[in-house]
Design a protein around this motif. Structure first.
Motif, PDB file in Angstrom:
ATOM      1  N   TRP A 102       0.415  11.123  13.685  1.00  0.00           N
ATOM      2  CA  TRP A 102       0.362   9.895  12.897  1.00  0.00           C
ATOM      3  C   TRP A 102       0.202  10.268  11.430  1.00  0.00           C
ATOM      4  O   TRP A 102      -0.601  11.124  11.082  1.00  0.00           O
ATOM      5  CB  TRP A 102      -0.815   9.031  13.330  1.00  0.00           C
ATOM      6  CG  TRP A 102      -0.687   8.575  14.741  1.00  0.00           C
ATOM      7  CD1 TRP A 102      -0.154   7.391  15.174  1.00  0.00           C
ATOM      8  CD2 TRP A 102      -1.076   9.280  15.909  1.00  0.00           C
ATOM      9  NE1 TRP A 102      -0.193   7.332  16.541  1.00  0.00           N
ATOM     10  CE2 TRP A 102      -0.757   8.483  17.033  1.00  0.00           C
ATOM     11  CE3 TRP A 102      -1.651  10.536  16.141  1.00  0.00           C
ATOM     12  CZ2 TRP A 102      -0.998   8.873  18.335  1.00  0.00           C
ATOM     13  CZ3 TRP A 102      -1.892  10.932  17.438  1.00  0.00           C
ATOM     14  CH2 TRP A 102      -1.572  10.103  18.519  1.00  0.00           C
ATOM     15  N   VAL A 103       0.951   9.581  10.572  1.00  0.00           N
ATOM     16  CA  VAL A 103       0.898   9.785   9.125  1.00  0.00           C
ATOM     17  C   VAL A 103       0.433   8.482   8.498  1.00  0.00           C
ATOM     18  O   VAL A 103       0.931   7.414   8.855  1.00  0.00           O
ATOM     19  CB  VAL A 103       2.299  10.136   8.556  1.00  0.00           C
ATOM     20  CG1 VAL A 103       2.233  10.364   7.057  1.00  0.00           C
ATOM     21  CG2 VAL A 103       2.881  11.321   9.262  1.00  0.00           C
ATOM     22  N   ASP A 104      -0.505   8.561   7.552  1.00  0.00           N
ATOM     23  CA  ASP A 104      -0.960   7.325   6.896  1.00  0.00           C
ATOM     24  C   ASP A 104      -0.110   6.951   5.687  1.00  0.00           C
ATOM     25  O   ASP A 104      -0.329   5.930   5.069  1.00  0.00           O
ATOM     26  CB  ASP A 104      -2.438   7.409   6.519  1.00  0.00           C
ATOM     27  CG  ASP A 104      -2.717   8.403   5.407  1.00  0.00           C
ATOM     28  OD1 ASP A 104      -1.784   9.109   4.967  1.00  0.00           O
ATOM     29  OD2 ASP A 104      -3.877   8.492   4.982  1.00  0.00           O
ATOM     30  N   GLY A 105       0.898   7.740   5.359  1.00  0.00           N
ATOM     31  CA  GLY A 105       1.812   7.420   4.261  1.00  0.00           C
ATOM     32  C   GLY A 105       3.104   6.848   4.803  1.00  0.00           C
ATOM     33  O   GLY A 105       3.311   6.743   6.008  1.00  0.00           O
ATOM     34  N   ASP A 106       3.998   6.475   3.917  1.00  0.00           N
ATOM     35  CA  ASP A 106       5.291   5.912   4.288  1.00  0.00           C
ATOM     36  C   ASP A 106       6.267   7.052   4.578  1.00  0.00           C
ATOM     37  O   ASP A 106       7.101   7.409   3.746  1.00  0.00           O
ATOM     38  CB  ASP A 106       5.802   5.012   3.155  1.00  0.00           C
ATOM     39  CG  ASP A 106       7.065   4.261   3.537  1.00  0.00           C
ATOM     40  OD1 ASP A 106       7.396   4.214   4.734  1.00  0.00           O
ATOM     41  OD2 ASP A 106       7.725   3.730   2.622  1.00  0.00           O
TER      42      ASP A 106
END
Length: 177
Positions: A102-106
């Motif tokens: 999971w990445v918290d950026g776009d």
């Protein structure tokens, strides 16, 4: 005459002499500020540190070693200070692994890079090749199936920098699957 009052004659008009005279003139008329060279070297060397290096943190694990041991789950978190990546590696069939993240950026895309080592003989160094697999990020989630054991790293490609002046890629340090 050059900047130091030395006459430039027809005998010294070759290209090296003219350039040397020009350099002395500019050094005399407009010297470089103290620390400019060292400052520029430091600025260039550190310009991509955020992209090249990310912090690796072992978040939690039932493992006392790498995933290739008896453990079933390894959780890692990577950050460059602006973007965070959380990765779970679990055992799958035939000794392979599954990587969920999971990445918290776009994020537009996530690439899994793994080193392949080919033996070329006892006298020579082994050849190293990098195999790259790509996964699209769906709302920050990505996954890779049938991941083999070995050294890997992730390259997260962002749609836009998370902050002005930040990088659009996060490259994790190498880790062992």
């Amino acid at each position: 005459m050059d900047g130091e009052g030395i006459p430039v004659t027809s005998e010294t008009r070759d290209e090296d002499a003219v350039l040397a005279a020009l350099r002395r003139t500019w050094q005399h008329l407009d010297p470089s500020p103290d620390g400019l060279v060292d400052g520029m070297i430091a600025a260039v060397a550190s310009a991509d540190l955020g992209r090249e290096y990310a912090l690796l943190v072992l978040v939690e694990s039932d493992a006392s070693g790498a995933v290739r041991g008896d453990a079933d789950l390894l959780t890692m978190q990577f950050t460059d200070g602006a973007t965070n990546v959380l990765v779970h590696v679990t055992a799958a069939e035939r000794g392979e692994r599954r990587l969920d993240g999971w990445v918290d950026g776009d994020a537009v895309e996530v690439r899994l890079e793994q080193e392949d080592v080919a033996d070329v003989g006892a006298a020579d160094e082994p050849e190293r090749h990098v195999t790259e697999r790509r996964a699209a990020s769906d709302g920050g989630r990505f996954s890779f199936d049938a991941v083999r054991s070995g050294i890997a790293r992730l390259r997260v490609v962002l749609a836009a920098p998370p902050q002005p002046g930040a990088a659009t890629e996060l490259l994790t340090p190498r880790f062992e699957i």
